[in-house]
Write a protein that holds these residues in place. Structure first.
Motif, PDB file in Angstrom:
ATOM      1  N   ALA A 112       0.830  -1.203   0.000  1.00  0.00           N
ATOM      2  CA  ALA A 112       0.000   0.000   0.000  1.00  0.00           C
ATOM      3  C   ALA A 112       0.868   1.257   0.000  1.00  0.00           C
ATOM      4  O   ALA A 112       1.947   1.294   0.584  1.00  0.00           O
ATOM      5  CB  ALA A 112      -0.933  -0.003   1.189  1.00  0.00           C
ATOM      6  N   LEU A 144      -9.776   4.894  -2.706  1.00  0.00           N
ATOM      7  CA  LEU A 144      -9.162   4.222  -3.859  1.00  0.00           C
ATOM      8  C   LEU A 144      -8.058   5.081  -4.462  1.00  0.00           C
ATOM      9  O   LEU A 144      -7.051   4.557  -4.937  1.00  0.00           O
ATOM     10  CB  LEU A 144     -10.222   3.876  -4.903  1.00  0.00           C
ATOM     11  CG  LEU A 144     -11.252   2.833  -4.477  1.00  0.00           C
ATOM     12  CD1 LEU A 144     -12.302   2.634  -5.571  1.00  0.00           C
ATOM     13  CD2 LEU A 144     -10.589   1.517  -4.116  1.00  0.00           C
ATOM     14  N   LEU A 182      -5.080   4.509  -2.582  1.00  0.00           N
ATOM     15  CA  LEU A 182      -4.572   3.154  -2.789  1.00  0.00           C
ATOM     16  C   LEU A 182      -3.854   3.012  -4.132  1.00  0.00           C
ATOM     17  O   LEU A 182      -2.827   2.343  -4.216  1.00  0.00           O
ATOM     18  CB  LEU A 182      -5.733   2.155  -2.704  1.00  0.00           C
ATOM     19  CG  LEU A 182      -5.393   0.672  -2.763  1.00  0.00           C
ATOM     20  CD1 LEU A 182      -4.461   0.266  -1.623  1.00  0.00           C
ATOM     21  CD2 LEU A 182      -6.680  -0.155  -2.703  1.00  0.00           C
ATOM     22  N   TYR A 183      -4.379   3.637  -5.184  1.00  0.00           N
ATOM     23  CA  TYR A 183      -3.886   3.385  -6.544  1.00  0.00           C
ATOM     24  C   TYR A 183      -3.152   4.539  -7.227  1.00  0.00           C
ATOM     25  O   TYR A 183      -2.286   4.305  -8.063  1.00  0.00           O
ATOM     26  CB  TYR A 183      -5.065   3.031  -7.462  1.00  0.00           C
ATOM     27  CG  TYR A 183      -5.674   1.689  -7.220  1.00  0.00           C
ATOM     28  CD1 TYR A 183      -5.041   0.531  -7.634  1.00  0.00           C
ATOM     29  CD2 TYR A 183      -6.910   1.569  -6.592  1.00  0.00           C
ATOM     30  CE1 TYR A 183      -5.611  -0.710  -7.439  1.00  0.00           C
ATOM     31  CE2 TYR A 183      -7.496   0.325  -6.382  1.00  0.00           C
ATOM     32  CZ  TYR A 183      -6.844  -0.809  -6.817  1.00  0.00           C
ATOM     33  OH  TYR A 183      -7.414  -2.035  -6.611  1.00  0.00           O
ATOM     34  N   VAL A 192      -2.165  -4.861  -6.935  1.00  0.00           N
ATOM     35  CA  VAL A 192      -2.798  -4.493  -5.664  1.00  0.00           C
ATOM     36  C   VAL A 192      -3.935  -5.460  -5.346  1.00  0.00           C
ATOM     37  O   VAL A 192      -4.802  -5.716  -6.171  1.00  0.00           O
ATOM     38  CB  VAL A 192      -3.337  -3.043  -5.713  1.00  0.00           C
ATOM     39  CG1 VAL A 192      -4.229  -2.751  -4.511  1.00  0.00           C
ATOM     40  CG2 VAL A 192      -2.203  -2.045  -5.780  1.00  0.00           C
ATOM     41  N   ALA A 250      -6.821  -5.253  -3.584  1.00  0.00           N
ATOM     42  CA  ALA A 250      -7.683  -4.244  -2.977  1.00  0.00           C
ATOM     43  C   ALA A 250      -8.573  -4.839  -1.895  1.00  0.00           C
ATOM     44  O   ALA A 250      -8.817  -4.191  -0.869  1.00  0.00           O
ATOM     45  CB  ALA A 250      -8.528  -3.567  -4.051  1.00  0.00           C
ATOM     46  N   GLU A 256      -6.378  -4.999   1.161  1.00  0.00           N
ATOM     47  CA  GLU A 256      -6.025  -3.671   1.666  1.00  0.00           C
ATOM     48  C   GLU A 256      -7.229  -2.984   2.304  1.00  0.00           C
ATOM     49  O   GLU A 256      -7.144  -2.445   3.408  1.00  0.00           O
ATOM     50  CB  GLU A 256      -5.428  -2.799   0.562  1.00  0.00           C
ATOM     51  CG  GLU A 256      -4.103  -3.304   0.016  1.00  0.00           C
ATOM     52  CD  GLU A 256      -2.984  -3.366   1.050  1.00  0.00           C
ATOM     53  OE1 GLU A 256      -3.058  -2.663   2.079  1.00  0.00           O
ATOM     54  OE2 GLU A 256      -2.018  -4.116   0.827  1.00  0.00           O
ATOM     55  N   LEU A 257      -8.371  -3.010   1.634  1.00  0.00           N
ATOM     56  CA  LEU A 257      -9.565  -2.379   2.183  1.00  0.00           C
ATOM     57  C   LEU A 257     -10.095  -3.163   3.376  1.00  0.00           C
ATOM     58  O   LEU A 257     -10.688  -2.584   4.288  1.00  0.00           O
ATOM     59  CB  LEU A 257     -10.633  -2.218   1.103  1.00  0.00           C
ATOM     60  CG  LEU A 257     -10.240  -1.256  -0.024  1.00  0.00           C
ATOM     61  CD1 LEU A 257     -11.251  -1.323  -1.156  1.00  0.00           C
ATOM     62  CD2 LEU A 257     -10.091   0.162   0.494  1.00  0.00           C
ATOM     63  N   ILE A 264     -13.295  -0.951  -8.281  1.00  0.00           N
ATOM     64  CA  ILE A 264     -11.997  -1.634  -8.291  1.00  0.00           C
ATOM     65  C   ILE A 264     -11.804  -2.382  -9.609  1.00  0.00           C
ATOM     66  O   ILE A 264     -10.739  -2.314 -10.225  1.00  0.00           O
ATOM     67  CB  ILE A 264     -11.867  -2.578  -7.079  1.00  0.00           C
ATOM     68  CG1 ILE A 264     -11.807  -1.761  -5.790  1.00  0.00           C
ATOM     69  CG2 ILE A 264     -10.652  -3.487  -7.216  1.00  0.00           C
ATOM     70  CD1 ILE A 264     -12.029  -2.562  -4.528  1.00  0.00           C
TER      71      ILE A 264
END
Length: 134
Positions: free
Chosen positions: A2, A83, A86-87, A98, A100, A103-104, A125
């Motif tokens: 992340a 997001l 994150l990205y 990733v 996601a 991570e989320l 996503i």
């Protein structure tokens, strides 16, 4: 894997014990996000599968992935801001790598979003990963 900006959110969520406070934080992140120009809110940027109106517009320069996003719902705008943390700024390979969901999941979102919001988040996503592959 992340980004530091996302790790800050994880740390803030750990500090906030009450989910109402966490929701407020997500909404505030959405409010702080730069608005997406109306000219980019077109059918090609609209994300299907979301209960509210959602648009994501990629900005790929070389191998770097950036995007703009917007929604007519404040909580969804906040999810877009998550997001983004994150990205945004990753290479295309990193975007594709990733996880996601993991991570989320560190934020506990899976247990606290309605099924409609979860489906919409999953659709966003998927769109991001599709844009990175295109």
């Amino acid at each position: 894997m992340a980004r530091p900006e996302f790790e800050e959110v994880v740390e803030d969520f750990e500090f906030l014990e009450d989910w109402e406070d966490r929701y407020r934080m997500v909404i505030e992140m959405g409010k702080a996000m730069a608005p997406m120009p109306d000219a980019l809110k077109v059918p090609a940027t609209k994300v299907n599968g979301c209960a509210s109106q959602v648009w994501l517009h990629p900005q790929i320069e070389g191998d770097t992935f950036n995007f703009q996003g917007d929604s007519d719902a404040m909580i969804v705008r906040g999810l877009i801001a998550l997001l983004h943390r994150l990205y945004d700024g990753l290479t295309l390979d990193q975007v594709r790598a990733v996880d996601a969901k993991h991570e989320l999941g560190r934020l506990g979102l899976n247990e606290h979003l309605s099924s409609q919001r979860s489906n919409g988040l999953h659709a966003m996503i998927e769109r991001i990963h599709h844009l990175a592959e295109a």
